[in-house]
Design an enzyme around this catalytic site. Structure first.
Site, short mmCIF file in Angstrom:
data_model
loop_
_atom_site.label_atom_id
_atom_site.label_comp_id
_atom_site.label_asym_id
_atom_site.label_seq_id
_atom_site.Cartn_x
_atom_site.Cartn_y
_atom_site.Cartn_z
N GLY A 55 108.35 39.09 57.95
CA GLY A 55 108.43 37.57 57.55
C GLY A 55 108.25 37.37 56.18
O GLY A 55 107.31 36.66 55.69
N HIS A 56 108.70 38.05 55.02
CA HIS A 56 108.66 38.17 53.72
C HIS A 56 109.80 38.84 53.28
O HIS A 56 110.59 39.62 53.74
CB HIS A 56 107.30 38.54 53.35
N ALA A 57 109.86 38.70 51.53
CA ALA A 57 110.87 39.31 51.12
C ALA A 57 109.96 40.05 49.87
O ALA A 57 109.01 39.65 49.32
CB ALA A 57 112.13 38.56 50.39
N ARG A 102 113.05 39.89 55.40
CA ARG A 102 112.85 41.08 56.76
C ARG A 102 111.68 40.54 57.87
O ARG A 102 110.74 39.92 57.18
CB ARG A 102 112.72 42.43 56.39
#
Ligand code: TYD
Length: 144
Positions: A55-57, A102
């Site tokens: 839950g981040h890039a 992702r």
């Protein structure tokens, strides 16, 4: 910074497997088996059923994600395209380029997610909000 990455730059790398009657072994050398030098390794384990990770890039970080045990799905998103990659073998690694959102989902019981990272931990390299991520992509993709 100019972002040229898309989910199509992310790929599965088939790792070597040293087969032995008493078990298999996979070795990963930075810049040889994967495109970057490894500066950090971490692993996720004891992930409860139904839990979601990621839950981040990352702005700069490159990673190789391996299902060292069990299986899980990696959702890759570049703001325009989205695909789901199932990881279920310890000799396949998913190479994730910088600038990709992702999410890790559908962890099997006992799954171990091994991550080889190109950089030391830096909270400033994360984008954790999807709306912010889309703004980041729009701002940084304008030079392509
Ligand atoms: P986070 O990257 O959010 O995990 P995930 O994306 O797998 O859900 O990290 C969770 C916590 O662990 C957060 O407080 C930061 C910390 N952390 C470290 O201290 N070092 C590391 O190398 C990583 C990846 C996380």
């Amino acid at each position: 910074m100019i972002i040229k990455s898309s989910i199509y730059n992310c790929c599965i790398i088939e790792l070597n497997k040293v087969h032995n009657r008493s078990g298999n072994l996979t070795a990963i050398e930075g810049k040889l088996d994967i495109p970057f030098d490894v500066n950090r390794l971490y692993y996720l384990y004891d992930v409860p059923g139904g839990a979601e990770r990621g839950g981040h890039a990352h702005k700069e970080l490159q990673q190789l994600i391996v299902a060292a045990s069990g299986c899980f799905d990696v959702v890759l998103d570049d703001g325009k395209n989205r695909k789901v990659v199932e990881l279920n073998r310890p000799y396949y690694g998913l190479f994730v380029v910088p600038g990709i959102w992702r999410e890790l989902i559908n962890f099997s019981s006992g799954a171990i997610c091994l991550v080889l990272a190109s950089e030391k931990y830096d909270s400033g390299d994360y984008i954790r909000d999807y709306e912010e991520y889309l703004i980041f992509r729009n701002e940084n993709s304008s030079h392509i």
